[in-house]
Scaffold this motif. Structure first.
Motif, PDB file in Angstrom:
ATOM      1  N   LEU A   1       0.839  -1.197   0.000  1.00 52.39           N
ATOM      2  CA  LEU A   1       0.000   0.000   0.000  1.00 52.39           C
ATOM      3  C   LEU A   1       0.872   1.244   0.000  1.00 52.39           C
ATOM      4  O   LEU A   1       0.582   2.210  -0.716  1.00 52.39           O
ATOM      5  CB  LEU A   1      -0.917  -0.004   1.226  1.00 52.39           C
ATOM      6  N   ARG A   2       1.949   1.226   0.794  1.00 54.21           N
ATOM      7  CA  ARG A   2       2.891   2.348   0.780  1.00 54.21           C
ATOM      8  C   ARG A   2       3.482   2.505  -0.612  1.00 54.21           C
ATOM      9  O   ARG A   2       3.592   3.617  -1.139  1.00 54.21           O
ATOM     10  CB  ARG A   2       4.025   2.119   1.787  1.00 54.21           C
ATOM     11  N   TYR A   3       3.863   1.354  -1.211  1.00 55.43           N
ATOM     12  CA  TYR A   3       4.451   1.410  -2.545  1.00 55.43           C
ATOM     13  C   TYR A   3       3.465   2.002  -3.538  1.00 55.43           C
ATOM     14  O   TYR A   3       3.851   2.786  -4.401  1.00 55.43           O
ATOM     15  CB  TYR A   3       4.878   0.011  -2.997  1.00 55.43           C
ATOM     16  N   TYR A   4       2.211   1.634  -3.455  1.00 55.06           N
ATOM     17  CA  TYR A   4       1.198   2.182  -4.371  1.00 55.06           C
ATOM     18  C   TYR A   4       1.199   3.704  -4.316  1.00 55.06           C
ATOM     19  O   TYR A   4       1.236   4.375  -5.362  1.00 55.06           O
ATOM     20  CB  TYR A   4      -0.189   1.638  -4.025  1.00 55.06           C
ATOM     21  N   TRP A   5       1.146   4.266  -3.105  1.00 55.28           N
ATOM     22  CA  TRP A   5       1.073   5.723  -2.995  1.00 55.28           C
ATOM     23  C   TRP A   5       2.397   6.384  -3.350  1.00 55.28           C
ATOM     24  O   TRP A   5       2.415   7.467  -3.937  1.00 55.28           O
ATOM     25  CB  TRP A   5       0.604   6.127  -1.595  1.00 55.28           C
TER      26      TRP A   5
ATOM     27  N   ASN B   1      -2.187   1.553 -12.999  1.00 56.37           N
ATOM     28  CA  ASN B   1      -1.593   0.301 -12.520  1.00 56.37           C
ATOM     29  C   ASN B   1      -0.314   0.542 -11.711  1.00 56.37           C
ATOM     30  O   ASN B   1       0.772   0.087 -12.076  1.00 56.37           O
ATOM     31  CB  ASN B   1      -1.329  -0.644 -13.696  1.00 56.37           C
ATOM     32  N   TYR B   2      -0.464   1.242 -10.598  1.00 56.23           N
ATOM     33  CA  TYR B   2       0.678   1.622  -9.774  1.00 56.23           C
ATOM     34  C   TYR B   2       1.129   0.544  -8.795  1.00 56.23           C
ATOM     35  O   TYR B   2       2.241   0.622  -8.261  1.00 56.23           O
ATOM     36  CB  TYR B   2       0.339   2.871  -8.946  1.00 56.23           C
TER      37      TYR B   2
ATOM     38  N   MET C   1      -9.277  -0.313  -6.114  1.00 52.61           N
ATOM     39  CA  MET C   1      -9.908   0.422  -5.026  1.00 52.61           C
ATOM     40  C   MET C   1      -9.856   1.933  -5.251  1.00 52.61           C
ATOM     41  O   MET C   1     -10.833   2.648  -4.989  1.00 52.61           O
ATOM     42  CB  MET C   1      -9.216   0.083  -3.698  1.00 52.61           C
ATOM     43  N   PHE C   2      -8.720   2.414  -5.772  1.00 52.51           N
ATOM     44  CA  PHE C   2      -8.521   3.860  -5.895  1.00 52.51           C
ATOM     45  C   PHE C   2      -8.722   4.383  -7.313  1.00 52.51           C
ATOM     46  O   PHE C   2      -8.407   5.531  -7.610  1.00 52.51           O
ATOM     47  CB  PHE C   2      -7.120   4.232  -5.399  1.00 52.51           C
ATOM     48  N   GLY C   3      -9.251   3.535  -8.203  1.00 55.33           N
ATOM     49  CA  GLY C   3      -9.667   3.999  -9.527  1.00 55.33           C
ATOM     50  C   GLY C   3      -8.562   4.220 -10.533  1.00 55.33           C
ATOM     51  O   GLY C   3      -8.733   4.994 -11.479  1.00 55.33           O
TER      52      GLY C   3
END
Length: 298
Positions: free
Chosen positions: A94-98, A206-207, A217-219
């Motif tokens: 999740l950290r990596y995504y952001w 696709n992060y 989840m975050f579109g």
């Protein structure tokens, strides 16, 4: 803290993965798999990787300094078990995504990450194009919450290492599509080809590193389309294999923009922290602009 053996194991796996690069080259040269390599591009990847390893190793104290300080003020102690490591791994993704999303949506952070997207080829050696400046961009602070919660810095580092190891195999055109359940749940070569494409439809999507639920989840999830083959590289490609220019070109562009005359402070900050492609006079194109232009053409 985790046994040092686990970090040693990730190093061994990393060496094995590196051996897959010449294997992919050989299989592609025999036309057994699909993979496009260009000699100078691959050599540039190797040299850039050497610089990344040097600077990452030299500045790794920034990461450990930040998480060690947070860990010293932790609110609880999280022991290292299979269950807590899985939790740390999910939270790390999740950290990596952001981190990844911010790195694409703000020019200052994009300047550090753009190096990884600068190749016009997509193969296992693309993994080697990693940032020289990630340790001082500021996003290292996103690692602090896990340490503050009570995860040991070594646990955080291990979760990060496993996350990056997972991402190695998804940099390939040799694998088409995987079973539907796998494509829905996890990151795959198909999803990551979309992420590396410069087609307007595919930009800034696709992060996730491992779990695609974050993008859903975050579109930000976009599937690969059969009728829209990915074009790899930047919106405006560099046309160079010079590793120094590959690593630092965006910083040079930022410096040139913010020292221009007759700009307000807000405009200068826009060139520094605004989305890539932002300009005070609208003469350049952001992702949103490119998508609108593509839609108009359709």
């Amino acid at each position: 803290m985790p046994d040092p053996f686990f970090m040693q194991a990730t190093t061994i796996v990393q060496v094995f993965f590196l051996l897959l690069i010449p294997a992919e080259i050989l299989l592609a040269s025999a036309s057994w798999i699909r993979a496009e390599y260009e000699t100078y591009d691959t050599l540039a990847n190797v040299v850039v990787s050497m610089g990344s390893v040097f600077f990452y190793g030299s500045l790794n104290w920034v990461f450990f300094g930040a998480v060690t300080f947070a860990f010293a003020h932790r609110i609880t102690d999280v022991p290292f078990t299979v269950g807590t490591f899985l939790l740390a791994f999910i939270l790390e993704d999740l950290r990596y995504y952001w981190w990844h999303r911010i790195s694409h949506r703000s020019r200052w952070f994009w300047a550090s990450h753009v190096i990884h997207h600068s190749s016009q080829h997509f193969n296992l050696s693309t993994n080697l194009r990693q940032s020289w400046t990630s340790q001082f961009s500021g996003l290292i602070l996103l690692n602090v919450p896990l340490a503050y919660i009570g995860f040991h810095p070594a646990t955080i580092a291990l979760a990060f290492a496993v996350n990056l190891l997972y991402q190695f195999w998804i940099h390939t055109e040799a694998i088409d599509r995987l079973p539907g359940w796998f494509e829905w749940f996890l990151n795959t070569p198909s999803h990551h080809r979309v992420h590396h494409a410069n087609n307007p439809r595919y930009l800034d999507s696709n992060y996730a590193g491992v779990f695609m639920m974050w993008d859903r989840m975050f579109g930000t999830f976009v599937p690969e389309q059969r009728d829209l083959p990915p074009r790899y590289g930047l919106v405006k490609n560099l046309a160079t294999f010079n590793p120094v220019r590959i690593a630092l070109h965006e910083y040079i562009g930022i410096a040139r923009d913010i020292v221009r005359g007759r700009l307000t402070l807000r405009q200068r900050l826009g060139y520094l922290f605004g989305p890539p492609g932002w300009s005070h006079d609208g003469s350049r194109a952001t992702t949103e602009t490119l998508r609108a232009q593509e839609l108009a053409r359709r």
